[in-house]
Design an enzyme around this catalytic site. Structure first.
Site, PDB file in Angstrom:
ATOM      1  NE  ARG A  21     129.820  79.208  -9.826  1.00  0.00           N
ATOM      2  CZ  ARG A  21     130.792  79.831 -10.491  1.00  0.00           C
ATOM      3  NH1 ARG A  21     132.052  79.741 -10.060  1.00  0.00           N
ATOM      4  NH2 ARG A  21     130.524  80.525 -11.579  1.00  0.00           N
ATOM      5  CB  ILE A  40     136.958  79.558  -2.443  1.00  0.00           C
ATOM      6  CG1 ILE A  40     137.604  80.909  -2.127  1.00  0.00           C
ATOM      7  CG2 ILE A  40     136.913  78.703  -1.201  1.00  0.00           C
ATOM      8  CD1 ILE A  40     136.859  81.699  -1.051  1.00  0.00           C
ATOM      9  CG  ASP A  41     134.661  78.558  -7.784  1.00  0.00           C
ATOM     10  OD1 ASP A  41     135.631  77.803  -7.918  1.00  0.00           O
ATOM     11  OD2 ASP A  41     133.477  78.203  -7.934  1.00  0.00           O
ATOM     12  NE  ARG A  42     138.684  85.611 -11.743  1.00  0.00           N
ATOM     13  CZ  ARG A  42     139.148  86.202 -12.839  1.00  0.00           C
ATOM     14  NH1 ARG A  42     138.803  87.435 -13.128  1.00  0.00           N
ATOM     15  NH2 ARG A  42     139.931  85.556 -13.675  1.00  0.00           N
TER      16      ARG A  42
END
Length: 335
Positions: A245, A139-141
């Site tokens: 996003r 998953i994204d930072r």
């Protein structure tokens, strides 16, 4: 040096012989392995085999003396500080896998400019004599929430196959600017990536663009503060980079605090300027049978925003392992 026999474990079901040797004897070259198989020095259940032979749990592998193969160096002990930090993230664990509640701001893997990430911390979850745990997905930072970790390579392969086969149900919560219209539905918007590495940008693309990839997200508005901000439940039906996003931005409701998408509109005054996207729940087929459902509590910055807006998330349910209608619980979630 003598001939030994090693039994194939359940975790190694259907693995190729050459990959099995690579796992246990990483310094043995493919050429040397092929030569040993041709000469009949490596056998399975007493029979000759080729390097692409698939193994079955319980089979006995004959291993001749391997004088040219040094034993791999023992793994160094984990950094105590990093070990304590990652152990605090565990919200479920059993003999097959672990589920972490990753904080916002911590990268999953390394890259340019990244000096600390989950992957470098996994030694802190290794059991004595066991394999090094492995990431199953990313998953994204800036996204918080659920991250799945396999204890062994075999479990990692099974779980990765479940993700590829779309037998995994992922639920995210987000706070977005504005209010979607309609309030629920499916965003069917192809995406294209521009650039590479950490500087890559994902954009909404037309269907006839050569580099466009199909992307679909199911969304539902769970609550709203007028038309200013909304709480969305997001379920990605595909797994594209930055999909949620870009999809929320594409319908005019960027996620609050997004550092890359949404522009100035994504940073309303009076709220913590951090990405308000949380991997809330994961429903997966458990490698030992049945399904596992794990839910992660909201991160501090989103709890604060929920309080400000009057959104009520309710209790975070405990992890649940479902086997034919019954369930067993692992370690409970952090409160």
């Amino acid at each position: 040096m003598t001939v030994t026999n090693r039994i194939v474990t359940e975790d190694e079901a259907d693995i190729r012989l050459d990959r099995w040797f690579r796992r246990h004897y990483p310094n043995l070259t493919q050429g040397a392995l092929q030569k040993l198989c041709r000469k009949g020095q490596i056998r399975v259940e007493g029979g000759r085999v080729q390097t692409n032979t698939r193994l079955i749990p319980g089979q006995s592998v004959r291993i001749p003396p391997l004088p040219d193969v040094d034993k791999p160096a023992p793994l160094p002990p984990p950094d105590p500080m990093l070990a304590r930090e990652i152990q605090k993230m565990v919200i479920y664990e059993d003999e097959h896998l672990l589920v972490l509640d990753k904080p916002s701001g911590l990268a999953t893997q390394g890259g340019p400019g990244i000096t600390k990430h989950v992957d470098m911390m996994l030694d802190g979850l290794r059991t004595e004599g066991g394999d090094r745990p492995r990431l199953v997905h990313r998953i994204d930072r800036d996204t918080s929430g659920i991250l799945l970790i396999a204890r062994t390579p075999g479990v990692a392969a099974k779980l990765a196959a479940a993700f590829r086969g779309r037998d995994v149900e992922k639920t995210y919560w987000a706070v977005v600017v504005g209010r979607p219209s309609p309030e629920s539905g499916i965003i069917d918007q192809p995406l294209a990536k521009i650039g590479a590495g950490g500087a890559a940008l994902v954009i909404a693309a037309s269907r006839d663009e050569e580099d466009a990839a199909s992307a679909k997200t199911e969304y539902e508005t769970l609550d709203a503060a007028g038309k200013k901000l909304s709480w969305l439940k997001l379920s990605p039906l595909t797994g594209r980079t930055h999909q949620l996003r870009v999809h929320t931005e594409s319908i005019g409701t960027p996620i609050v605090g997004d550092p890359r998408y949404g522009g100035k509109a994504a940073h309303p005054e009076g709220f913590i300027d951090r990405l308000h996207l949380h991997a809330r729940q994961l429903d997966i087929p458990h490698p030992a049978g049945g399904r596992l459902i794990v839910t992660a509590p909201l991160p501090p910055h989103m709890r604060e925003t929920f309080r400000t807006l009057g959104f009520v998330p309710g209790e975070t349910p405990a992890p649940k392992r479902v086997r034919g209608g019954s369930s067993s619980k692992g370690r409970g979630p952090a409160k």
